[in-house]
Motif scaffolding. Structure first.
Motif, PDB file in Angstrom:
ATOM      1  N   ARG A  34      32.285  49.649  44.650  1.00 22.54           N
ATOM      2  CA  ARG A  34      31.244  49.200  43.496  1.00 22.54           C
ATOM      3  C   ARG A  34      30.259  50.163  43.188  1.00 22.54           C
ATOM      4  NH1 ARG A  34      30.911  44.789  47.404  1.00 22.54           N
ATOM      5  NH2 ARG A  34      28.933  45.560  47.878  1.00 22.54           N
ATOM      6  N   GLU A  35      29.716  51.008  44.095  1.00 22.71           N
ATOM      7  CA  GLU A  35      28.761  51.993  43.932  1.00 22.71           C
ATOM      8  C   GLU A  35      29.318  53.090  42.842  1.00 22.71           C
ATOM      9  OE1 GLU A  35      26.147  52.018  48.095  1.00 22.71           O
ATOM     10  OE2 GLU A  35      27.784  53.315  48.047  1.00 22.71           O
ATOM     11  N   VAL A  36      30.435  53.585  43.367  1.00 21.93           N
ATOM     12  CA  VAL A  36      31.116  54.899  42.469  1.00 21.93           C
ATOM     13  C   VAL A  36      31.346  54.182  41.154  1.00 21.93           C
ATOM     14  CG1 VAL A  36      33.437  54.774  43.146  1.00 21.93           C
ATOM     15  CG2 VAL A  36      32.298  56.666  42.549  1.00 21.93           C
ATOM     16  N   LEU A  37      31.865  52.821  40.933  1.00 19.17           N
ATOM     17  CA  LEU A  37      32.158  52.327  39.780  1.00 19.17           C
ATOM     18  C   LEU A  37      30.878  52.150  38.829  1.00 19.17           C
ATOM     19  CD1 LEU A  37      34.970  49.512  40.260  1.00 19.17           C
ATOM     20  CD2 LEU A  37      34.935  51.623  38.808  1.00 19.17           C
ATOM     21  N   ILE A  38      29.901  51.533  39.495  1.00 13.68           N
ATOM     22  CA  ILE A  38      28.489  51.591  38.641  1.00 13.68           C
ATOM     23  C   ILE A  38      27.925  52.848  38.307  1.00 13.68           C
ATOM     24  CG2 ILE A  38      26.326  50.686  39.092  1.00 13.68           C
ATOM     25  CD1 ILE A  38      27.390  48.360  40.745  1.00 13.68           C
ATOM     26  N   LEU A  39      27.978  53.614  39.080  1.00 17.87           N
ATOM     27  CA  LEU A  39      27.447  55.082  38.790  1.00 17.87           C
ATOM     28  C   LEU A  39      28.051  55.813  37.746  1.00 17.87           C
ATOM     29  CD1 LEU A  39      26.285  56.200  42.325  1.00 17.87           C
ATOM     30  CD2 LEU A  39      24.646  55.361  40.563  1.00 17.87           C
TER      31      LEU A  39
ATOM     32  N   GLU B  56      33.194  35.326  24.052  1.00 21.20           N
ATOM     33  CA  GLU B  56      34.100  36.135  24.611  1.00 21.20           C
ATOM     34  C   GLU B  56      33.491  37.066  25.365  1.00 21.20           C
ATOM     35  OE1 GLU B  56      36.440  37.344  21.391  1.00 21.20           O
ATOM     36  OE2 GLU B  56      37.699  35.570  21.534  1.00 21.20           O
ATOM     37  N   ALA B  57      32.193  37.746  24.920  1.00 24.21           N
ATOM     38  CA  ALA B  57      31.633  38.960  25.592  1.00 24.21           C
ATOM     39  C   ALA B  57      31.101  38.505  26.744  1.00 24.21           C
ATOM     40  CB  ALA B  57      30.463  39.424  24.826  1.00 24.21           C
ATOM     41  N   SER B  58      30.428  37.196  26.713  1.00 17.45           N
ATOM     42  CA  SER B  58      29.989  36.765  28.315  1.00 17.45           C
ATOM     43  C   SER B  58      30.835  36.363  29.178  1.00 17.45           C
ATOM     44  CB  SER B  58      28.887  35.560  27.898  1.00 17.45           C
ATOM     45  OG  SER B  58      29.838  34.417  27.429  1.00 17.45           O
ATOM     46  N   GLU B  59      32.207  36.040  28.636  1.00 16.17           N
ATOM     47  CA  GLU B  59      33.290  35.979  29.443  1.00 16.17           C
ATOM     48  C   GLU B  59      33.675  37.036  30.152  1.00 16.17           C
ATOM     49  OE1 GLU B  59      36.014  33.526  31.621  1.00 16.17           O
ATOM     50  OE2 GLU B  59      34.310  32.772  30.664  1.00 16.17           O
ATOM     51  N   ASP B  60      33.999  38.126  29.183  1.00 16.91           N
ATOM     52  CA  ASP B  60      34.402  39.446  29.691  1.00 16.91           C
ATOM     53  C   ASP B  60      33.383  40.006  30.801  1.00 16.91           C
ATOM     54  OD1 ASP B  60      36.705  39.059  27.971  1.00 16.91           O
ATOM     55  OD2 ASP B  60      35.714  40.331  26.380  1.00 16.91           O
ATOM     56  N   ALA B  61      32.235  39.809  30.264  1.00 20.31           N
ATOM     57  CA  ALA B  61      31.058  40.494  31.386  1.00 20.31           C
ATOM     58  C   ALA B  61      31.369  39.662  32.695  1.00 20.31           C
ATOM     59  CB  ALA B  61      30.009  40.358  30.714  1.00 20.31           C
ATOM     60  N   ARG B  62      31.381  38.336  32.633  1.00 23.93           N
ATOM     61  CA  ARG B  62      31.312  37.577  33.889  1.00 23.93           C
ATOM     62  C   ARG B  62      32.697  37.939  34.564  1.00 23.93           C
ATOM     63  NH1 ARG B  62      34.246  33.978  35.669  1.00 23.93           N
ATOM     64  NH2 ARG B  62      35.208  33.531  33.892  1.00 23.93           N
ATOM     65  N   GLU B  63      33.682  38.230  34.044  1.00 20.12           N
ATOM     66  CA  GLU B  63      34.939  38.615  34.655  1.00 20.12           C
ATOM     67  C   GLU B  63      34.797  40.027  35.280  1.00 20.12           C
ATOM     68  OE1 GLU B  63      39.801  39.419  33.268  1.00 20.12           O
ATOM     69  OE2 GLU B  63      38.613  38.147  32.095  1.00 20.12           O
ATOM     70  N   LEU B  64      34.461  40.752  34.538  1.00 17.00           N
ATOM     71  CA  LEU B  64      34.285  42.276  35.002  1.00 17.00           C
ATOM     72  C   LEU B  64      33.075  42.292  36.225  1.00 17.00           C
ATOM     73  CD1 LEU B  64      34.821  45.384  34.876  1.00 17.00           C
ATOM     74  CD2 LEU B  64      33.082  45.449  33.199  1.00 17.00           C
ATOM     75  N   TYR B  65      32.039  41.524  36.129  1.00 15.03           N
ATOM     76  CA  TYR B  65      31.179  41.436  37.119  1.00 15.03           C
ATOM     77  C   TYR B  65      31.845  40.754  38.363  1.00 15.03           C
ATOM     78  CZ  TYR B  65      27.322  39.835  40.114  1.00 15.03           C
ATOM     79  OH  TYR B  65      26.307  39.689  40.993  1.00 15.03           O
ATOM     80  N   GLU B  66      32.710  39.794  38.351  1.00 14.17           N
ATOM     81  CA  GLU B  66      33.226  39.129  39.556  1.00 14.17           C
ATOM     82  C   GLU B  66      34.252  40.064  40.139  1.00 14.17           C
ATOM     83  OE1 GLU B  66      34.842  35.369  38.418  1.00 14.17           O
ATOM     84  OE2 GLU B  66      32.951  34.304  37.958  1.00 14.17           O
ATOM     85  N   ALA B  67      34.888  40.860  39.265  1.00 10.78           N
ATOM     86  CA  ALA B  67      35.945  41.878  39.791  1.00 10.78           C
ATOM     87  C   ALA B  67      35.331  42.828  40.451  1.00 10.78           C
ATOM     88  CB  ALA B  67      36.915  42.312  38.619  1.00 10.78           C
ATOM     89  N   ILE B  68      34.260  43.346  39.899  1.00 11.66           N
ATOM     90  CA  ILE B  68      33.777  44.466  40.586  1.00 11.66           C
ATOM     91  C   ILE B  68      32.847  43.943  41.886  1.00 11.66           C
ATOM     92  CG2 ILE B  68      31.351  46.081  40.503  1.00 11.66           C
ATOM     93  CD1 ILE B  68      32.223  46.525  37.708  1.00 11.66           C
ATOM     94  N   SER B  69      32.426  42.615  41.999  1.00 12.21           N
ATOM     95  CA  SER B  69      31.612  42.174  43.213  1.00 12.21           C
ATOM     96  C   SER B  69      32.633  41.789  44.414  1.00 12.21           C
ATOM     97  CB  SER B  69      30.823  40.642  42.796  1.00 12.21           C
ATOM     98  OG  SER B  69      31.725  39.897  42.607  1.00 12.21           O
ATOM     99  N   LYS B  70      34.097  41.799  43.931  1.00 16.09           N
ATOM    100  CA  LYS B  70      35.028  41.690  45.041  1.00 16.09           C
ATOM    101  C   LYS B  70      35.438  42.977  45.776  1.00 16.09           C
ATOM    102  CE  LYS B  70      37.073  37.724  42.714  1.00 16.09           C
ATOM    103  NZ  LYS B  70      38.261  37.126  42.000  1.00 16.09           N
ATOM    104  N   LEU B  71      35.066  43.982  45.029  1.00  6.22           N
ATOM    105  CA  LEU B  71      35.542  45.420  45.599  1.00  6.22           C
ATOM    106  C   LEU B  71      34.554  45.665  46.893  1.00  6.22           C
ATOM    107  CD1 LEU B  71      35.760  47.347  42.411  1.00  6.22           C
ATOM    108  CD2 LEU B  71      37.575  46.098  43.573  1.00  6.22           C
ATOM    109  N   LYS B  72      35.119  46.744  47.746  1.00  8.66           N
ATOM    110  CA  LYS B  72      34.174  47.096  48.705  1.00  8.66           C
ATOM    111  C   LYS B  72      33.077  47.797  48.118  1.00  8.66           C
ATOM    112  CE  LYS B  72      36.997  51.143  50.449  1.00  8.66           C
ATOM    113  NZ  LYS B  72      37.630  51.759  51.526  1.00  8.66           N
ATOM    114  N   GLN B  73      31.772  48.141  49.080  1.00  8.81           N
ATOM    115  CA  GLN B  73      30.661  48.559  48.595  1.00  8.81           C
ATOM    116  C   GLN B  73      30.795  49.878  48.055  1.00  8.81           C
ATOM    117  OE1 GLN B  73      27.485  48.595  51.324  1.00  8.81           O
ATOM    118  NE2 GLN B  73      26.221  49.561  50.161  1.00  8.81           N
ATOM    119  N   SER B  74      31.550  50.606  48.611  1.00  9.38           N
ATOM    120  CA  SER B  74      31.905  52.114  48.260  1.00  9.38           C
ATOM    121  C   SER B  74      32.272  52.118  46.854  1.00  9.38           C
ATOM    122  CB  SER B  74      32.379  53.008  49.194  1.00  9.38           C
ATOM    123  OG  SER B  74      33.791  52.680  49.445  1.00  9.38           O
TER     124      SER B  74
END
Length: 184
Positions: free
Chosen positions: A128-133, A108-126
């Motif tokens: 993604r940057e602000v969410l990560i920071l 479940e953790a790896s699935e949640d992480a994959r889902e979050l990563y995929e969702a963040i990667s679909k966002l525009k760069q600005s």
């Protein structure tokens, strides 16, 4: 006593007077504004901001208006932080931090992480940057602004928009996806 000492004593007395006179008004405003009776922390934040920024009050409005404005911003900040904590420190982060996971929890953790990563990667760069920071690295708005070369206002607005977009990515129903219904 020098001028600075007199001013600090006068400021302290004025802040105490403001607290006594307006604490109930601020509390009631926040209850109605947030829809929750649990606003003591926000009231405390309001008066901490009053203490730290009292010298910035320019008497362009009355003191109650100034306090309500601070309360409104404190409530907005409080709920942004809560939303951020909920998004980034819920099941996902606790599952990452746990060293003892059952195989199901690990999956479940790896699935949640994959889902979050995929969702963040679909966002525009600005976004993604602000969410990560801000969200993942947990940097302050000022630190994020400095890193990105933005104003603090731009960081806050972009973070708000990024969270809204991320929420839409993580919740297909919210963005018009198919909702499963049971038919009888």
């Amino acid at each position: 006593m020098n001028k600075i000492g007199v001013k600090n004593v006068q400021n302290k007395q004025e802040i105490e007077r403001l607290f006594v006179q307006y604490k109930d008004d601020i509390y009631n405003y926040l209850v109605y504004y947030t829809g929750s009776m649990d606003v003591e922390d926000i009231v405390q934040d309001v008066f901490i901001k009053v203490i730290t920024h009292f010298d910035r009050f320019e008497n362009k409005s009355n003191r109650k208006t100034w306090l309500i404005s601070i309360a409104r911003h404190a409530a907005i900040d409080h709920y942004r932080k809560q939303k951020l904590k909920k998004l980034f420190s819920g099941k996902l982060l606790t599952s990452f931090l746990s060293t003892e996971k059952t195989p199901t929890e690990a999956l479940e953790a790896s699935e949640d992480a994959r889902e979050l990563y995929e969702a963040i990667s679909k966002l525009k760069q600005s976004y993604r940057e602000v969410l990560i920071l801000r969200g993942i690295q947990r940097l302050s708005g000022a630190e994020t602004a400095e890193i990105l070369g933005w104003s603090l206002t731009k960081v806050n607005v972009t973070m708000h928009r990024a969270l809204k977009q991320l929420e839409n990515e993580l919740n297909p129903v919210a963005k018009g996806g198919i909702q499963h219904e049971t038919f009888s």
